[in-house]
Design a protein around this motif. Structure first.
Motif, PDB file in Angstrom:
ATOM      1  N   GLU A   1     -32.945  -0.066  48.317  1.00 35.96           N
ATOM      2  CA  GLU A   1     -32.810   0.126  46.875  1.00 35.96           C
ATOM      3  C   GLU A   1     -33.595   1.360  46.425  1.00 35.96           C
ATOM      4  O   GLU A   1     -33.088   2.175  45.643  1.00 35.96           O
ATOM      5  CB  GLU A   1     -33.313  -1.117  46.142  1.00 35.96           C
ATOM      6  CG  GLU A   1     -33.208  -1.006  44.638  1.00 35.96           C
ATOM      7  CD  GLU A   1     -33.819  -2.198  43.912  1.00 35.96           C
ATOM      8  OE1 GLU A   1     -33.547  -2.307  42.696  1.00 35.96           O
ATOM      9  OE2 GLU A   1     -34.564  -2.998  44.517  1.00 35.96           O
ATOM     10  N   ALA A   2     -34.817   1.511  46.912  1.00 39.41           N
ATOM     11  CA  ALA A   2     -35.638   2.664  46.533  1.00 39.41           C
ATOM     12  C   ALA A   2     -35.002   3.967  47.010  1.00 39.41           C
ATOM     13  O   ALA A   2     -34.892   4.929  46.243  1.00 39.41           O
ATOM     14  CB  ALA A   2     -37.047   2.513  47.099  1.00 39.41           C
ATOM     15  N   ALA A   3     -34.587   4.008  48.266  1.00 43.39           N
ATOM     16  CA  ALA A   3     -33.981   5.230  48.809  1.00 43.39           C
ATOM     17  C   ALA A   3     -32.702   5.583  48.056  1.00 43.39           C
ATOM     18  O   ALA A   3     -32.447   6.756  47.765  1.00 43.39           O
ATOM     19  CB  ALA A   3     -33.703   5.065  50.301  1.00 43.39           C
ATOM     20  N   SER A   4     -31.918   4.605  47.710  1.00 45.59           N
ATOM     21  CA  SER A   4     -30.690   4.844  46.959  1.00 45.59           C
ATOM     22  C   SER A   4     -30.999   5.431  45.581  1.00 45.59           C
ATOM     23  O   SER A   4     -30.315   6.358  45.119  1.00 45.59           O
ATOM     24  CB  SER A   4     -29.904   3.536  46.822  1.00 45.59           C
ATOM     25  OG  SER A   4     -28.757   3.735  46.054  1.00 45.59           O
ATOM     26  N   TRP A   5     -32.024   4.921  44.931  1.00 45.72           N
ATOM     27  CA  TRP A   5     -32.409   5.434  43.625  1.00 45.72           C
ATOM     28  C   TRP A   5     -32.833   6.902  43.732  1.00 45.72           C
ATOM     29  O   TRP A   5     -32.410   7.735  42.941  1.00 45.72           O
ATOM     30  CB  TRP A   5     -33.551   4.591  43.048  1.00 45.72           C
ATOM     31  CG  TRP A   5     -33.941   5.003  41.671  1.00 45.72           C
ATOM     32  CD1 TRP A   5     -33.408   4.568  40.485  1.00 45.72           C
ATOM     33  CD2 TRP A   5     -34.951   5.970  41.322  1.00 45.72           C
ATOM     34  NE1 TRP A   5     -34.024   5.202  39.429  1.00 45.72           N
ATOM     35  CE2 TRP A   5     -34.975   6.066  39.917  1.00 45.72           C
ATOM     36  CE3 TRP A   5     -35.820   6.746  42.060  1.00 45.72           C
ATOM     37  CZ2 TRP A   5     -35.849   6.913  39.243  1.00 45.72           C
ATOM     38  CZ3 TRP A   5     -36.688   7.593  41.395  1.00 45.72           C
ATOM     39  CH2 TRP A   5     -36.697   7.671  39.997  1.00 45.72           C
ATOM     40  N   PHE A   6     -33.674   7.218  44.727  1.00 49.99           N
ATOM     41  CA  PHE A   6     -34.110   8.603  44.923  1.00 49.99           C
ATOM     42  C   PHE A   6     -32.913   9.511  45.233  1.00 49.99           C
ATOM     43  O   PHE A   6     -32.833  10.624  44.713  1.00 49.99           O
ATOM     44  CB  PHE A   6     -35.147   8.695  46.046  1.00 49.99           C
ATOM     45  CG  PHE A   6     -36.550   8.429  45.590  1.00 49.99           C
ATOM     46  CD1 PHE A   6     -37.359   9.465  45.139  1.00 49.99           C
ATOM     47  CD2 PHE A   6     -37.079   7.146  45.624  1.00 49.99           C
ATOM     48  CE1 PHE A   6     -38.654   9.229  44.724  1.00 49.99           C
ATOM     49  CE2 PHE A   6     -38.371   6.894  45.214  1.00 49.99           C
ATOM     50  CZ  PHE A   6     -39.165   7.937  44.757  1.00 49.99           C
ATOM     51  N   ARG A   7     -31.982   9.032  46.075  1.00 54.80           N
ATOM     52  CA  ARG A   7     -30.790   9.840  46.384  1.00 54.80           C
ATOM     53  C   ARG A   7     -29.952  10.095  45.141  1.00 54.80           C
ATOM     54  O   ARG A   7     -29.386  11.176  44.978  1.00 54.80           O
ATOM     55  CB  ARG A   7     -29.950   9.150  47.451  1.00 54.80           C
ATOM     56  CG  ARG A   7     -30.329   9.574  48.832  1.00 54.80           C
ATOM     57  CD  ARG A   7     -29.337   9.105  49.884  1.00 54.80           C
ATOM     58  NE  ARG A   7     -30.109   8.747  51.049  1.00 54.80           N
ATOM     59  CZ  ARG A   7     -30.529   7.532  51.356  1.00 54.80           C
ATOM     60  NH1 ARG A   7     -30.212   6.509  50.587  1.00 54.80           N
ATOM     61  NH2 ARG A   7     -31.253   7.314  52.423  1.00 54.80           N
ATOM     62  N   SER A   8     -29.870   9.111  44.269  1.00 52.37           N
ATOM     63  CA  SER A   8     -29.074   9.304  43.052  1.00 52.37           C
ATOM     64  C   SER A   8     -29.719  10.348  42.140  1.00 52.37           C
ATOM     65  O   SER A   8     -29.019  11.036  41.395  1.00 52.37           O
ATOM     66  CB  SER A   8     -28.891   7.985  42.303  1.00 52.37           C
ATOM     67  OG  SER A   8     -30.091   7.580  41.676  1.00 52.37           O
ATOM     68  N   LEU A   9     -31.039  10.493  42.204  1.00 52.58           N
ATOM     69  CA  LEU A   9     -31.737  11.453  41.356  1.00 52.58           C
ATOM     70  C   LEU A   9     -31.805  12.844  41.983  1.00 52.58           C
ATOM     71  O   LEU A   9     -31.644  13.851  41.296  1.00 52.58           O
ATOM     72  CB  LEU A   9     -33.158  10.944  41.063  1.00 52.58           C
ATOM     73  CG  LEU A   9     -33.949  11.682  39.991  1.00 52.58           C
ATOM     74  CD1 LEU A   9     -33.254  11.588  38.631  1.00 52.58           C
ATOM     75  CD2 LEU A   9     -35.350  11.100  39.901  1.00 52.58           C
ATOM     76  N   PHE A  10     -32.028  12.909  43.313  1.00 55.45           N
ATOM     77  CA  PHE A  10     -32.246  14.197  43.977  1.00 55.45           C
ATOM     78  C   PHE A  10     -31.098  14.636  44.896  1.00 55.45           C
ATOM     79  O   PHE A  10     -31.140  15.745  45.434  1.00 55.45           O
ATOM     80  CB  PHE A  10     -33.553  14.155  44.785  1.00 55.45           C
ATOM     81  CG  PHE A  10     -34.765  13.986  43.925  1.00 55.45           C
ATOM     82  CD1 PHE A  10     -35.286  15.045  43.209  1.00 55.45           C
ATOM     83  CD2 PHE A  10     -35.381  12.749  43.818  1.00 55.45           C
ATOM     84  CE1 PHE A  10     -36.402  14.892  42.409  1.00 55.45           C
ATOM     85  CE2 PHE A  10     -36.505  12.582  43.021  1.00 55.45           C
ATOM     86  CZ  PHE A  10     -37.013  13.657  42.321  1.00 55.45           C
ATOM     87  N   ALA A  11     -30.117  13.782  45.092  1.00 54.24           N
ATOM     88  CA  ALA A  11     -28.937  14.100  45.922  1.00 54.24           C
ATOM     89  C   ALA A  11     -29.351  14.624  47.297  1.00 54.24           C
ATOM     90  O   ALA A  11     -30.146  13.984  47.970  1.00 54.24           O
ATOM     91  CB  ALA A  11     -28.016  15.061  45.187  1.00 54.24           C
ATOM     92  N   ASP A  12     -28.834  15.776  47.707  1.00 52.18           N
ATOM     93  CA  ASP A  12     -29.110  16.333  49.033  1.00 52.18           C
ATOM     94  C   ASP A  12     -30.537  16.828  49.195  1.00 52.18           C
ATOM     95  O   ASP A  12     -30.935  17.218  50.293  1.00 52.18           O
ATOM     96  CB  ASP A  12     -28.149  17.494  49.327  1.00 52.18           C
ATOM     97  CG  ASP A  12     -26.719  17.020  49.497  1.00 52.18           C
ATOM     98  OD1 ASP A  12     -26.513  15.806  49.739  1.00 52.18           O
ATOM     99  OD2 ASP A  12     -25.805  17.847  49.371  1.00 52.18           O
ATOM    100  N   ASN A  13     -31.304  16.833  48.136  1.00 53.68           N
ATOM    101  CA  ASN A  13     -32.696  17.260  48.219  1.00 53.68           C
ATOM    102  C   ASN A  13     -33.645  16.099  48.489  1.00 53.68           C
ATOM    103  O   ASN A  13     -34.868  16.260  48.413  1.00 53.68           O
ATOM    104  CB  ASN A  13     -33.112  18.011  46.951  1.00 53.68           C
ATOM    105  CG  ASN A  13     -32.475  19.373  46.891  1.00 53.68           C
ATOM    106  OD1 ASN A  13     -32.297  20.035  47.910  1.00 53.68           O
ATOM    107  ND2 ASN A  13     -32.094  19.793  45.706  1.00 53.68           N
ATOM    108  N   PHE A  14     -33.093  14.944  48.817  1.00 53.72           N
ATOM    109  CA  PHE A  14     -33.883  13.791  49.259  1.00 53.72           C
ATOM    110  C   PHE A  14     -33.433  13.473  50.674  1.00 53.72           C
ATOM    111  O   PHE A  14     -32.295  13.050  50.892  1.00 53.72           O
ATOM    112  CB  PHE A  14     -33.656  12.594  48.331  1.00 53.72           C
ATOM    113  CG  PHE A  14     -34.505  11.405  48.685  1.00 53.72           C
ATOM    114  CD1 PHE A  14     -35.872  11.427  48.476  1.00 53.72           C
ATOM    115  CD2 PHE A  14     -33.933  10.274  49.237  1.00 53.72           C
ATOM    116  CE1 PHE A  14     -36.657  10.329  48.812  1.00 53.72           C
ATOM    117  CE2 PHE A  14     -34.701   9.174  49.568  1.00 53.72           C
ATOM    118  CZ  PHE A  14     -36.069   9.202  49.347  1.00 53.72           C
ATOM    119  N   ILE A  15     -34.311  13.717  51.652  1.00 47.70           N
ATOM    120  CA  ILE A  15     -33.903  13.585  53.048  1.00 47.70           C
ATOM    121  C   ILE A  15     -34.821  12.636  53.815  1.00 47.70           C
ATOM    122  O   ILE A  15     -36.024  12.573  53.573  1.00 47.70           O
ATOM    123  CB  ILE A  15     -33.877  14.960  53.751  1.00 47.70           C
ATOM    124  CG1 ILE A  15     -35.240  15.637  53.690  1.00 47.70           C
ATOM    125  CG2 ILE A  15     -32.807  15.853  53.146  1.00 47.70           C
ATOM    126  CD1 ILE A  15     -35.366  16.862  54.564  1.00 47.70           C
TER     127      ILE A  15
END
Length: 114
Positions: free
Chosen positions: A38-52
């Motif tokens: 859930e946390a990783a998905s939230w970060f991906r939704s905010l930062f897209a490809d800049n969250f790795i």
């Protein structure tokens, strides 16, 4: 509340190059998460490809946690990655601050580097 519209207000400028970096208030304002996914998905939704994803780590007998990076300066990050692959090391102005580490635990707790 952190949204794409309010995200810019969480940044400060640090270092000689005055690079953008998220401040501690960002971590304090994170929503509660119940799992790593859930946390990783939230970060991906905010930062897209800049969250790795970086790597999985073992905690001291209590399970695992997961290292991620938020890329704040894509150009410097790509140069750093290229240097690491070609030379085995990367150094240069701004290389250290082009990303920010995010540790996410199985229970959804998040700790960031500041």
């Amino acid at each position: 509340m952190i949204t794409p519209q309010t995200l810019e207000a969480y940044y400060v400028r640090i270092g000689r190059l005055k690079q953008r970096y998220l401040q501690e208030r960002f971590e304090a304002d994170l929503p509660p998460f119940t799992s790593r996914e859930e946390a990783a998905s939230w970060f991906r939704s905010l930062f897209a490809d800049n969250f790795i994803f970086v790597e999985e780590m073992d905690t001291a007998g209590t399970g695992k946690y997961y290292l991620y990076d938020i890329i704040h300066d894509r150009e410097l990050w790509e140069r750093r990655e290229k240097d690491l692959q070609e030379k085995g090391t990367a150094n240069g102005l701004g290389m250290l601050l082009c990303t920010q580490r995010v540790d996410i635990y199985e229970d959804g707790s998040v700790h960031m580097a500041f």
